[in-house]
Design a protein around this motif. Structure first.
Motif, short mmCIF file in Angstrom:
data_model
loop_
_atom_site.label_atom_id
_atom_site.label_comp_id
_atom_site.label_asym_id
_atom_site.label_seq_id
_atom_site.Cartn_x
_atom_site.Cartn_y
_atom_site.Cartn_z
N VAL A 149 0.83 -1.38 -0.07
CA VAL A 149 0.02 -0.05 0.09
C VAL A 149 0.91 1.34 0.12
O VAL A 149 0.33 2.34 -0.06
CB VAL A 149 -1.01 0.20 1.47
N LEU A 163 -0.83 4.96 5.82
CA LEU A 163 -1.70 3.80 5.36
C LEU A 163 -1.13 2.47 5.58
O LEU A 163 -2.00 1.64 5.66
CB LEU A 163 -1.76 4.14 3.81
N TRP A 201 -2.73 1.17 8.75
CA TRP A 201 -4.19 0.93 8.58
C TRP A 201 -4.16 -0.47 7.71
O TRP A 201 -4.85 -1.32 8.30
CB TRP A 201 -4.67 1.88 7.59
N ALA A 202 -3.01 -0.80 7.04
CA ALA A 202 -3.07 -2.01 6.29
C ALA A 202 -2.65 -3.43 7.20
O ALA A 202 -3.25 -4.38 6.81
CB ALA A 202 -2.25 -2.11 5.18
N CYS A 203 -2.05 -3.16 8.14
CA CYS A 203 -1.54 -3.99 9.17
C CYS A 203 -2.46 -4.54 10.11
O CYS A 203 -3.29 -3.73 10.82
CB CYS A 203 -0.28 -3.59 10.00
N PRO A 204 -2.95 -5.68 10.24
CA PRO A 204 -3.88 -6.38 11.12
C PRO A 204 -3.54 -6.51 12.43
O PRO A 204 -4.37 -6.42 13.48
CB PRO A 204 -4.43 -7.78 10.64
N MET A 232 -6.51 -13.19 7.46
CA MET A 232 -5.97 -12.14 6.82
C MET A 232 -5.10 -12.54 5.79
O MET A 232 -4.88 -11.78 4.88
CB MET A 232 -5.26 -11.34 7.62
N TYR A 290 -9.46 2.83 0.38
CA TYR A 290 -10.11 2.20 1.47
C TYR A 290 -10.57 0.91 1.33
O TYR A 290 -10.45 -0.05 2.32
CB TYR A 290 -11.15 3.06 1.96
N GLN A 302 -9.56 -1.61 -0.30
CA GLN A 302 -8.49 -2.49 -0.38
C GLN A 302 -8.16 -3.14 1.05
O GLN A 302 -7.56 -4.17 0.94
CB GLN A 302 -7.23 -2.06 -0.89
N LEU A 303 -8.46 -2.41 1.93
CA LEU A 303 -7.99 -2.78 3.40
C LEU A 303 -9.10 -3.85 3.81
O LEU A 303 -10.03 -3.70 4.49
CB LEU A 303 -7.84 -1.63 4.26
N ARG A 304 -8.38 -5.05 4.02
CA ARG A 304 -9.00 -6.09 4.72
C ARG A 304 -9.31 -6.09 6.26
O ARG A 304 -9.98 -6.77 6.75
CB ARG A 304 -8.36 -7.45 4.28
N THR A 305 -8.26 -5.34 6.49
CA THR A 305 -8.26 -5.13 7.90
C THR A 305 -9.42 -4.17 8.41
O THR A 305 -9.70 -3.93 9.81
CB THR A 305 -7.20 -4.23 8.42
#
Lengths: 244, 296
Positions: free
Chosen positions: A93, A120, A123-126, A200, B126, B128-131
């Motif tokens: 990302v 970003l 945000w992308a990291c679970p 995930m 937004y 795209q975020l699986r989280t």
């Protein structure tokens, strides 16, 4: 470049033993201590002595209570840091190429000189592995102490991540999880090491070892002592006294 | 997720601006002279203003140019490219209109397509975020596109299209709100999958005593108690009221401006909810239970 490299042969990572961790937070302190002074921007603290201190850390330890129906509840201390995922969503990302995964050993790093601090990747990291530095405005994350593990100026026993080196209970293990014969890989196989949030599909390199099953033993530990077989004179006396 | 004012301003204003530029580029309205200057100027002001607002939340905005390098993988980088290309492609069309000439429709059409692609790229940042399960769905790009088109139609004076798009937007909003409420549960992440621990799991001791970046940024819960009312405001102002005005009130510029203003208020409410109601799976580590179940 923020395209992920093909899966590396060497996958350096951590194996964290949830059975052994006592939740002392020594790894948190050692991590902050080492990463404050070497690699990249120091981990700043905001309002450190005020009522709402807020600092940047690369490693956090939660404590959970897990209650299964058939066993007593157990407290599990749970260190949480970057899992250096094979399929790292934080890397792709990134708009600037600051976030990258090393092709040679799989470590996920941030080039802070290219980071614009958009957030970003966090945000992308679970797993909440990335924290924006409040002072420097760049993203910070676990480097797997890349400035220790290859550092030939350090004694050999120190060439492991600071958290692993400091852990007083040996709950943290460092090694190559890409090699099935490595000590960490065998540990994962023996103890049933697992991935966090497998749904995930991030393919984490780091593994967690589950707490060993505890609870009432099948036989109470003192039971064998009750069944004393006296011998010799005491045995003769025992048998004699039972006659009366 | 934390509803940062800069990001809400950016997505709403630039979305509306690119929507207007798309309509102007397609020649749906062909103003000339001063009218062209005002309309094209409005489109450019909204789009550029929004883009500038988006840099306010950067930690190091001086390096923003680097964001153009990773278009192969990053939607944020693609958005940078498409937005700049749109503004460049449409500039000759706008100048031609202002100075009384017209370019072949190919120019405007290409720019219009690029404008819509920009909005799509924004939405995919937004989606795209699986989280964030509430965002990780086709309704996110659909909503962003519909907002842009509705705003664009209204500002370029297309009452009929504006009314239909506004009604479509309202339907989409209601659907997205309802689907979003179950999205977190459907995605299947729980404190159990997050920790891998069996049985009932609860946090007994947090890792730190006050809020950190993660909690401020991704575990935002303030104001959710108003989400029902805000949802009604969003649907009413963004969709129903502007649609009714466009359908039933004579299309005077003042009336249309008022309708656009109402739409903008609704758009801000909807976009605030878009962030404030979105739950990130990292909250599971902090035992922040999904609140969506208690709303509807």
């Amino acid at each position: 470049m923020t395209a992920l490299p093909p899966p590396s042969k060497v996958k350096l990572g951590l194996v964290i033993d949830l059975d052994t961790c006592v939740g002392c937070h020594a790894c948190v302190t050692a991590c902050k201590g080492w990463n404050d002074q070497g690699y990249g921007a120091p981990l700043s603290d905001m309002d450190a002595y005020g009522s709402a201190p807020c600092g940047t850390f690369l490693n956090r330890v939660h404590s959970y209570e897990a209650q299964e129906s058939d066993t007593p509840s157990k407290i599990v201390n749970f260190p949480r840091s970057c899992l250096h995922c094979d399929n790292a969503p934080c890397v792709t990302v990134c708009p600037t190429g600051a976030s990258y995964k090393r092709a040679e050993d799989g470590i996920v790093l941030v080039n802070e000189d290219a980071c614009i601090g958009c957030g970003l990747c966090a945000w992308a990291c679970p797993y909440g592995a990335r924290e924006m530095d409040g002072e420097a405005g760049v993203m910070k994350k676990c480097t797997l102490c890349v400035d220790r593990i290859y550092n030939e100026n350090l004694p050999e026993e120190d060439r492991v991540p600071a958290c692993v080196r400091t852990c007083p209970t040996g709950a943290r293990h460092f090694g190559d999880l890409g090699d099935p014969e490595s000590a960490v890989s065998r540990l994962v196989a023996e103890r049933g090491g697992y991935d966090l949030m497998p749904e995930m599909e991030t393919a984490p390199v780091n593994k967690y070892l589950p707490p060993r099953r505890k609870g009432a033993a099948d036989v109470a530990p003192l039971t064998p002592l009750l069944d004393v077989q006296a011998s010799g004179f005491a045995g003769w006396l025992d048998r004699l006294l039972e006659k009366f | 997720m934390h509803p940062a004012p800069s990001v809400i301003l950016f997505t709403v204003l630039s979305g509306m601006g690119f929507g207007l530029l798309a309509f102007l580029g397609l020649g749906a309205a062909q103003p000339l002279g001063l009218a062209a200057f005002l309309l094209w100027g409005l489109g450019y002001a909204l789009a550029v203003g929004g883009l500038l607002a988006s840099t306010f939340h950067l930690g190091n905005p001086q390096r923003a140019l680097r964001a153009f390098t990773q278009w192969r993988t990053s939607w944020l980088s693609r958005e940078g490219w498409t937005s700049v290309l749109t503004l460049l492609l449409l500039a000759p069309v706008a100048l031609a209109a202002i100075f009384g000439g017209l370019l072949p429709p190919m120019f405007g059409a290409t720019g219009a397509a690029m404008a819509l692609l920009t909005v799509y790229c924004t939405s995919m940042i937004y989606a795209q975020l699986r989280t964030v399960p509430r965002w990780n769905h086709w309704t996110t790009p659909a909503l962003f596109m519909c907002f842009a088109l509705t705003g664009g139609a209204m500002l370029s004076g297309h009452n009929g299209a504006g009314a239909i798009l506004a009604l479509l937007l309202g339907g989409l909003l209601v659907f997205a709100f309802r689907r979003g409420d179950g999205a977190f549960a459907d995605a299947g992440s729980t404190i159990g999958t997050a920790t891998g621990l069996a049985g009932q799991v609860r946090q007994v001791a947090p890792p730190h005593t006050s809020e950190n970046y993660l909690m401020k940024e991704m575990i935002y819960r303030v104001g959710r108690k108003h989400s029902r009312r805000l949802r009604i405001i969003a649907v009413l102002f963004a969709s129903l009221l502007p649609a009714a005005i466009q359908l039933f009130v004579p299309p005077l510029p003042v009336v249309m401006g008022f309708a656009a203003l109402l739409h903008l208020i609704g758009a801000f409410a909807a976009r605030w909810l878009f962030f404030a109601e979105a739950e990130h799976v990292v909250g599971l580590y902090y035992d922040a239970r999904p609140a969506a179940a208690s709303i509807s």
